[in-house]
Design an enzyme around this catalytic site. Structure first.
Site, PDB file in Angstrom:
ATOM      1  CG  ASP A  11      -1.717  -1.277   1.370  1.00 59.27           C
ATOM      2  OD1 ASP A  11      -2.023  -1.910   0.346  1.00 59.27           O
ATOM      3  OD2 ASP A  11      -2.012  -1.663   2.519  1.00 59.27           O
ATOM      4  CD  GLU A 167      -8.936  -2.753  -1.949  1.00 59.03           C
ATOM      5  OE1 GLU A 167      -9.509  -2.930  -0.862  1.00 59.03           O
ATOM      6  OE2 GLU A 167      -8.180  -3.605  -2.455  1.00 59.03           O
TER       7      GLU A 167
END
Length: 479
Positions: A11, A167
């Protein structure tokens, strides 16, 4: 293909200030949280700290499951300050942190009780409004200094029709348009990055006709699960994308063991849309690191499970040694006292000199409480323990003389001989003084494909009972 930041660094979020780049990653159940890196070229990165290094900044308890905790930071620089927004899943929700120096110290959290959802993003418009966009995809206007939200969230473009799990949103003003970059398809083999644009930060958004702009699904590429990306512009005007990916090994279905890693690719703009190029190789993998524990405190690369107190983990009690004082019952216990390093290479050796005069502990390879291997020393004996789901067994043991002993784990990739071949082999042994192997174990049981979750392997030191001391820890990579 070598990542630019190897090991469990998923991420990625990146920003540039002048000629310097800064990048932050997820840290899940590990403490300290949110590793922060610095680079001048986007390829060579050095960890300069952890944003969440105080208990007042990050609360993780034994009730925080593995693969919960800190998700998907966004790191930005605005109005002379660095801003970091994260989600603490299961223990606090979304919060903001600020710093003038990305190496720290970072502020205590500014809670965002009105912002629901994970993967929060921050963007400012020309009028000074701050927009927080979350997975789903929806958007809030917030006051980043107080955490206040204004009005109800607005639903935005949520990716391609039928694609699951929209997302990792990131919102940018580039030229005449606002661009909304998202991940979709789930974090497994179907992971992808798509983009849309609008004339305002609130939409309506027009999707790119060439979506997804990045995916390796259905290909033979050595890097898979590509997604969760962020964009940055270099001083020379070129554009770049950092994103996560995995390096599966072995036979079918392919097992990745290092977690999701950070990769880099160039971006060009064609008719107002980003086009992602080939992955840029990361630094050469050869590395040899040795920590003699001579400093007060641990290097930022060391992480512990859920917390780290000086009562249980210290370099000050016995100078030149790391002292671990047991709490709980060893590696199966969410309260284990553990200090480790992310495994960053597919082929590596870890060694440590341990003194267990009044306790037991040793060297472990951890994925979570239910998936770990360790070589554990106690008075007069060394044993190898395997925990795979509900099964726990001592798979080998041997006597050793009283006194300090060198424990060793070797990780070697395997060439698939059939469809079920695992990705690697982990060999455990002692040096007395030559290496004596006690057990060789299949690495696929310490993989995400077996254990589930979002993390990768961490190799480190632990105390199971009493007080255990370590004179040094060495990590050598071979590829």
């Amino acid at each position: 293909m070598i990542p630019v930041i190897a090991g469990m660094h998923p991420d990625p979020s990146v920003c540039r200030v002048g000629d310097d780049y800064y990048l932050a990653c997820s840290s899940f159940e590990y403490f300290p949280g949110v590793p922060v890196f610095h680079s001048t070229d986007l390829v060579e990165w050095k960890q300069i700290g952890n944003a969440l290094e105080r208990p007042s900044q990050l609360r993780l308890t034994t009730g925080t499951p593995s693969s919960a905790g800190v998700y998907a930071p966004t790191l930005r620089h605005h109005d002379g300050r660095f801003w970091l927004i994260v989600t603490n899943v299961g223990a606090g929700g979304n919060a903001l942190y600020t710093a003038t120096d990305p190496a720290g110290p970072w502020s205590d959290p500014i809670p965002l009780p009105g912002v629901e959802g994970i993967d929060p993003d921050l963007a400012w418009d020309a009028d000074g409004n701050c927009w927080c966009t979350v997975a789903g995809v929806s958007q809030y206007r917030i006051n980043p200094s107080t955490g206040e939200t204004f009005g109800a969230p607005t639903r935005l473009w949520s990716g391609e029709p039928g694609a699951k799990a929209p997302e990792a949103p990131h919102l940018y003003r580039i030229g005449e348009h606002w661009y909304l970059l998202i991940a979709e398809g789930g974090t497994e083999r179907g992971h992808a990055v798509s983009v849309a644009r609008a004339s305002t930060p609130n939409g309506p958004f027009e999707p790119c006709p060439a979506n997804p702009v990045l995916t390796h699904r259905g290909t033979g590429e050595p890097v898979q699960n590509t997604g969760h990306a962020d964009l940055v512009q270099a001083p020379d005007g070129t554009w770049w994308m950092v994103f996560l990916g995995v390096r599966p090994g072995g036979g079918t279905p392919g097992w990745h063991v290092l977690g999701r890693e950070t990769f880099l690719a160039p971006v060009t703009w064609v008719e107002g849309w980003p086009v992602v190029g080939e992955i840029v190789p990361g630094p050469a993998p050869a590395v040899s690191e040795r920590d003699e524990f001579d400093a007060w405190g641990l290097d930022p690369s060391w992480i512990s499970v859920r917390d780290r107190s000086e009562k249980h983990c210290t370099t000050e009690e016995r100078p030149g040694w790391l002292t671990l004082r047991a709490r709980g019952s060893g590696m199966d216990d969410p309260a284990v006292v553990f200090a480790g390093q992310r495994q960053r290479h597919l082929s590596c050796v870890a060694r440590a000199l341990v003194d267990v005069a009044d306790g037991s502990g040793g060297l472990a390879v951890r994925l979570d409480e239910e998936h770990h291997y360790e070589i554990e020393a106690r008075s007069g004996e060394v044993r190898v323990i395997a925990r795979i789901g509900p099964l726990r067994a001592v798979v080998a043991s041997r006597p050793v003389p009283d006194g300090p002993v060198v424990l060793v784990v070797r990780v070697e990739p395997r060439t698939p001989q059939d469809a079920r071949s695992g990705p690697d082999t982990l060999s455990f042994g002692v040096e007395v003084p030559e290496f004596d192997e006690l057990a060789s174990l299949d690495g696929k049981y310490l993989s995400t494909e077996v254990a589930g979750g979002f993390t990768g392997r961490v190799i480190g030191l632990y105390a199971a009972t009493g007080t255990v001391r370590f004179d040094w820890f060495e990590y050598q990579a071979h590829g």
